[in-house]
Design an enzyme around this catalytic site. Structure first.
Site, mmCIF file in Angstrom:
data_model
loop_
_atom_site.group_PDB
_atom_site.id
_atom_site.type_symbol
_atom_site.label_atom_id
_atom_site.label_comp_id
_atom_site.label_asym_id
_atom_site.label_seq_id
_atom_site.Cartn_x
_atom_site.Cartn_y
_atom_site.Cartn_z
ATOM 1 N N GLN A 93 42.624 35.179 39.757
ATOM 2 C CA GLN A 93 42.181 36.207 38.816
ATOM 3 C C GLN A 93 43.347 37.156 38.529
ATOM 4 O O GLN A 93 43.257 38.008 37.662
ATOM 5 C CB GLN A 93 41.025 37.008 39.402
ATOM 6 C CG GLN A 93 39.788 36.189 39.731
ATOM 7 C CD GLN A 93 38.781 37.011 40.500
ATOM 8 O OE1 GLN A 93 37.924 37.680 39.936
ATOM 9 N NE2 GLN A 93 38.886 36.990 41.817
ATOM 10 N N HIS A 111 42.523 34.804 34.240
ATOM 11 C CA HIS A 111 42.462 36.076 33.523
ATOM 12 C C HIS A 111 43.760 36.386 32.791
ATOM 13 O O HIS A 111 43.996 37.525 32.412
ATOM 14 C CB HIS A 111 42.121 37.224 34.490
ATOM 15 C CG HIS A 111 40.731 37.135 35.015
ATOM 16 N ND1 HIS A 111 40.305 37.841 36.116
ATOM 17 C CD2 HIS A 111 39.665 36.413 34.608
ATOM 18 C CE1 HIS A 111 39.032 37.563 36.349
ATOM 19 N NE2 HIS A 111 38.612 36.688 35.461
ATOM 20 N N THR A 172 39.230 39.049 47.026
ATOM 21 C CA THR A 172 38.476 39.429 45.829
ATOM 22 C C THR A 172 37.145 40.036 46.249
ATOM 23 O O THR A 172 36.518 39.607 47.209
ATOM 24 C CB THR A 172 38.278 38.239 44.861
ATOM 25 O OG1 THR A 172 37.567 38.679 43.710
ATOM 26 C CG2 THR A 172 37.561 37.081 45.512
ATOM 27 N N SER A 173 36.710 41.036 45.493
ATOM 28 C CA SER A 173 35.516 41.809 45.867
ATOM 29 C C SER A 173 34.228 41.159 45.380
ATOM 30 O O SER A 173 33.142 41.587 45.727
ATOM 31 C CB SER A 173 35.602 43.218 45.266
ATOM 32 O OG SER A 173 35.603 43.114 43.839
ATOM 33 N N ASN A 197 39.160 38.021 53.530
ATOM 34 C CA ASN A 197 39.220 39.280 52.793
ATOM 35 C C ASN A 197 39.404 40.445 53.765
ATOM 36 O O ASN A 197 39.214 40.291 54.969
ATOM 37 C CB ASN A 197 37.929 39.453 51.963
ATOM 38 C CG ASN A 197 38.150 40.319 50.734
ATOM 39 O OD1 ASN A 197 39.085 40.100 49.977
ATOM 40 N ND2 ASN A 197 37.308 41.342 50.576
ATOM 41 N N LEU A 198 39.738 41.623 53.186
ATOM 42 C CA LEU A 198 39.899 42.781 54.091
ATOM 43 C C LEU A 198 38.548 43.204 54.636
ATOM 44 O O LEU A 198 38.414 43.621 55.779
ATOM 45 C CB LEU A 198 40.562 43.928 53.318
ATOM 46 C CG LEU A 198 41.077 45.106 54.154
ATOM 47 C CD1 LEU A 198 42.154 44.625 55.123
ATOM 48 C CD2 LEU A 198 41.642 46.186 53.235
HETATM 49 C C1 BV8 Z 1 33.102 36.486 30.605
HETATM 50 C C2 BV8 Z 1 42.197 41.628 33.256
HETATM 51 C C3 BV8 Z 1 31.786 34.947 29.324
HETATM 52 C C4 BV8 Z 1 42.859 42.895 33.379
HETATM 53 C C5 BV8 Z 1 40.174 41.226 34.378
HETATM 54 C C6 BV8 Z 1 27.958 43.241 31.106
HETATM 55 C C7 BV8 Z 1 28.663 43.485 29.934
HETATM 56 C C8 BV8 Z 1 29.807 42.753 29.582
HETATM 57 C C9 BV8 Z 1 30.270 41.748 30.411
HETATM 58 C C10 BV8 Z 1 29.551 41.517 31.585
HETATM 59 C C11 BV8 Z 1 28.414 42.239 31.937
HETATM 60 N N1 BV8 Z 1 27.967 41.773 33.128
HETATM 61 C C12 BV8 Z 1 28.785 40.786 33.548
HETATM 62 C C13 BV8 Z 1 29.737 40.610 32.600
HETATM 63 C C14 BV8 Z 1 30.791 39.644 32.634
HETATM 64 C C15 BV8 Z 1 32.074 40.375 33.011
HETATM 65 C C16 BV8 Z 1 31.933 40.935 34.409
HETATM 66 O O1 BV8 Z 1 31.923 40.183 35.371
HETATM 67 N N2 BV8 Z 1 31.803 42.272 34.531
HETATM 68 C C17 BV8 Z 1 31.608 42.840 35.852
HETATM 69 C C18 BV8 Z 1 32.501 44.050 36.047
HETATM 70 C C19 BV8 Z 1 30.129 43.190 35.992
HETATM 71 N N3 BV8 Z 1 33.065 39.332 32.983
HETATM 72 C C20 BV8 Z 1 33.752 39.116 31.854
HETATM 73 O O2 BV8 Z 1 33.682 39.797 30.867
HETATM 74 C C21 BV8 Z 1 34.623 37.879 31.890
HETATM 75 N N4 BV8 Z 1 34.309 37.075 30.742
HETATM 76 O O3 BV8 Z 1 32.181 36.654 31.375
HETATM 77 O O4 BV8 Z 1 33.029 35.670 29.474
HETATM 78 C C22 BV8 Z 1 31.944 33.614 29.956
HETATM 79 C C23 BV8 Z 1 31.389 33.376 31.227
HETATM 80 C C24 BV8 Z 1 31.534 32.116 31.796
HETATM 81 C C25 BV8 Z 1 32.222 31.110 31.116
HETATM 82 C C26 BV8 Z 1 32.777 31.378 29.860
HETATM 83 C C27 BV8 Z 1 32.637 32.633 29.273
HETATM 84 C C28 BV8 Z 1 36.079 38.262 31.815
HETATM 85 C C29 BV8 Z 1 36.461 38.948 33.102
HETATM 86 C C30 BV8 Z 1 37.965 39.177 33.106
HETATM 87 C C31 BV8 Z 1 38.229 40.656 33.055
HETATM 88 N N5 BV8 Z 1 39.655 40.894 33.236
HETATM 89 N N6 BV8 Z 1 41.463 41.429 34.479
HETATM 90 C C32 BV8 Z 1 44.067 42.696 34.216
HETATM 91 O O5 BV8 Z 1 43.946 42.029 35.278
HETATM 92 O O6 BV8 Z 1 45.111 43.227 33.808
HETATM 93 S S1 BV8 Z 1 39.190 41.326 35.747
HETATM 94 C C33 BV8 Z 1 39.970 42.165 36.984
HETATM 95 O O7 BV8 Z 1 39.014 42.154 38.069
HETATM 96 C C34 BV8 Z 1 41.204 41.463 37.538
HETATM 97 O O8 BV8 Z 1 41.470 40.219 36.951
HETATM 98 C C35 BV8 Z 1 40.820 41.253 38.992
HETATM 99 O O9 BV8 Z 1 41.450 40.197 39.537
HETATM 100 C C36 BV8 Z 1 39.371 41.016 38.842
HETATM 101 C C37 BV8 Z 1 38.514 40.945 40.040
HETATM 102 O O10 BV8 Z 1 38.822 42.035 40.830
HETATM 103 P P1 BV8 Z 1 39.389 41.659 42.286
HETATM 104 O O11 BV8 Z 1 40.541 40.742 42.132
HETATM 105 O O12 BV8 Z 1 38.247 41.201 43.119
HETATM 106 O O13 BV8 Z 1 39.954 43.040 42.763
HETATM 107 P P2 BV8 Z 1 39.108 44.195 43.439
HETATM 108 O O14 BV8 Z 1 39.960 45.408 43.451
HETATM 109 O O15 BV8 Z 1 37.761 44.243 42.821
HETATM 110 O O16 BV8 Z 1 38.914 43.674 44.940
HETATM 111 C C38 BV8 Z 1 40.050 43.536 45.773
HETATM 112 C C39 BV8 Z 1 39.526 42.918 47.053
HETATM 113 O O17 BV8 Z 1 40.635 42.692 47.914
HETATM 114 C C40 BV8 Z 1 38.578 43.858 47.803
HETATM 115 O O18 BV8 Z 1 37.467 43.112 48.258
HETATM 116 C C41 BV8 Z 1 39.416 44.352 48.984
HETATM 117 O O19 BV8 Z 1 38.630 44.506 50.154
HETATM 118 C C42 BV8 Z 1 40.372 43.205 49.189
HETATM 119 N N7 BV8 Z 1 41.655 43.615 49.751
HETATM 120 C C43 BV8 Z 1 42.350 44.778 49.541
HETATM 121 N N8 BV8 Z 1 43.482 44.751 50.264
HETATM 122 C C44 BV8 Z 1 43.523 43.560 50.924
HETATM 123 C C45 BV8 Z 1 42.365 42.827 50.593
HETATM 124 N N9 BV8 Z 1 42.097 41.616 51.106
HETATM 125 C C46 BV8 Z 1 43.008 41.096 51.967
HETATM 126 N N10 BV8 Z 1 44.150 41.726 52.329
HETATM 127 C C47 BV8 Z 1 44.441 42.950 51.825
HETATM 128 N N11 BV8 Z 1 45.574 43.557 52.216
#
Ligand code: BV8
Length: 227
Positions: A93, A111, A172-173, A197-198
């Site tokens: 991602q 992404h 990933t969260s 994950n963390l």
């Molecule tokens: C789609 C680009 C249809 C930016 C990103 C209501 C309205 C509109 C849309 C939706 C909705 N409900 C659901 C949706 C769908 C939506 C969605 O999921 N929304 C969520 C917020 C509810 N999704 C979309 O719109 C996607 N498109 O659905 O199209 C479709 C579906 C299926 C098939 C075809 C078409 C598009 C989503 C893409 C959005 N763009 N990024 C950029 O990156 O510059 S998403 C963004 O979040 C990043 O890409 C990131 O990677 C991603 C996920 O976040 P995480 O990677 O998990 O990061 P996060 O901070 O959340 O978590 C970090 C984790 O690491 C934590 O758990 C932490 O504990 C852990 N951690 C921290 N430190 C460490 C660690 N682990 C280990 N070691 C460490 N040291």
């Protein structure tokens, strides 16, 4: 023994120890910006110069010599090297290129990628290492999948998940779909499922094996059990 087909999903957490910030640690604000302003097409249409400024900042940050792959990225590259690229797929991602820098070859950036821009008219994707000046070229947008946009190479990802023997989710969260739903497909095809994950993710109950700690520690440790 047949080599297992392994699909690895990575998120921002695998790059955290390399100095790149995650998305949801700072209560939904990301680098101090509202995701709706900088990670949606509406936000881009409203303020293209502001969004380019945001991605120019992230692109510069990624190319800071201090930002390097960590032991988790290198462990995944070693796994692919040992088992072969047709047995290990990284679906990330992340829009950084730390998996590439660590030597991984078989990677899908679902992404998009920070070091690429896309011509909105022709669809052409171009490498980009410096700032984009919107006033110079209004057709170039970040090659990033924003919320509400369709992730890339979904057919290939679903094909790989259907053939997987092992699905590993790292850093990933479990907030963002469709990535957060991949573990369900893995369970449906009776693949082993592992969360590294963390802390427990939103989807933690869907994983058979769960190991928590910093990726740079727990990922190399887990990978050694596979090779
Ligand atoms: C789609 C680009 C249809 C930016 C990103 C209501 C309205 C509109 C849309 C939706 C909705 N409900 C659901 C949706 C769908 C939506 C969605 O999921 N929304 C969520 C917020 C509810 N999704 C979309 O719109 C996607 N498109 O659905 O199209 C479709 C579906 C299926 C098939 C075809 C078409 C598009 C989503 C893409 C959005 N763009 N990024 C950029 O990156 O510059 S998403 C963004 O979040 C990043 O890409 C990131 O990677 C991603 C996920 O976040 P995480 O990677 O998990 O990061 P996060 O901070 O959340 O978590 C970090 C984790 O690491 C934590 O758990 C932490 O504990 C852990 N951690 C921290 N430190 C460490 C660690 N682990 C280990 N070691 C460490 N040291």
């Amino acid at each position: 023994m047949a080599i297992p087909k392994i699909v690895i999903l990575t998120g921002a957490g695998i790059s955290a120890e390399s100095g790149l910030s995650t998305f949801r640690a700072q209560n939904g604000l990301w680098e101090g910006y509202d995701v709706n302003d900088v990670a949606t097409y509406e936000g881009y249409s409203r303020d293209p110069i502001g969004v380019h400024k945001f991605y120019n900042m992230l692109r510069n940050k990624l190319q800071d010599p201090k930002v390097r792959p960590n032991a988790a990225h290198y462990a995944l590259a070693e796994l692919e090297q040992k088992l072969g690229s047709d047995n290990v797929l990284i679906v990330t991602q992340n829009v950084d290129n730390l998996h590439e820098q660590a030597g991984s070859k078989n990677i899908i950036h679902m992404h998009g990628e920070l070091l690429k821009v896309r011509n909105e008219q022709t669809g052409q994707i171009i490498d980009c290492y410096n700032d984009i000046d919107y006033n110079q070229n209004r057709l170039l947008r970040p090659h990033i999948v924003w919320f509400g946009e369709v992730p890339l190479q979904m057919d290939e990802i679903y094909d790989a998940l259907e053939q997987a023997d092992l699905f590993i989710s790292i850093g990933t969260s479990g907030n963002v779909y469709p990535a957060a739903g991949f573990v369900k497909i893995a369970n449906q095809v009776s693949a082993k499922t592992v969360e590294l994950n963390l802390e427990p993710s939103l989807g933690q109950s869907l994983f058979q094996t769960k190991i928590y700690g910093p990726a740079s520690k727990i990922v190399p440790e887990f990978i050694t059990t596979l090779i």
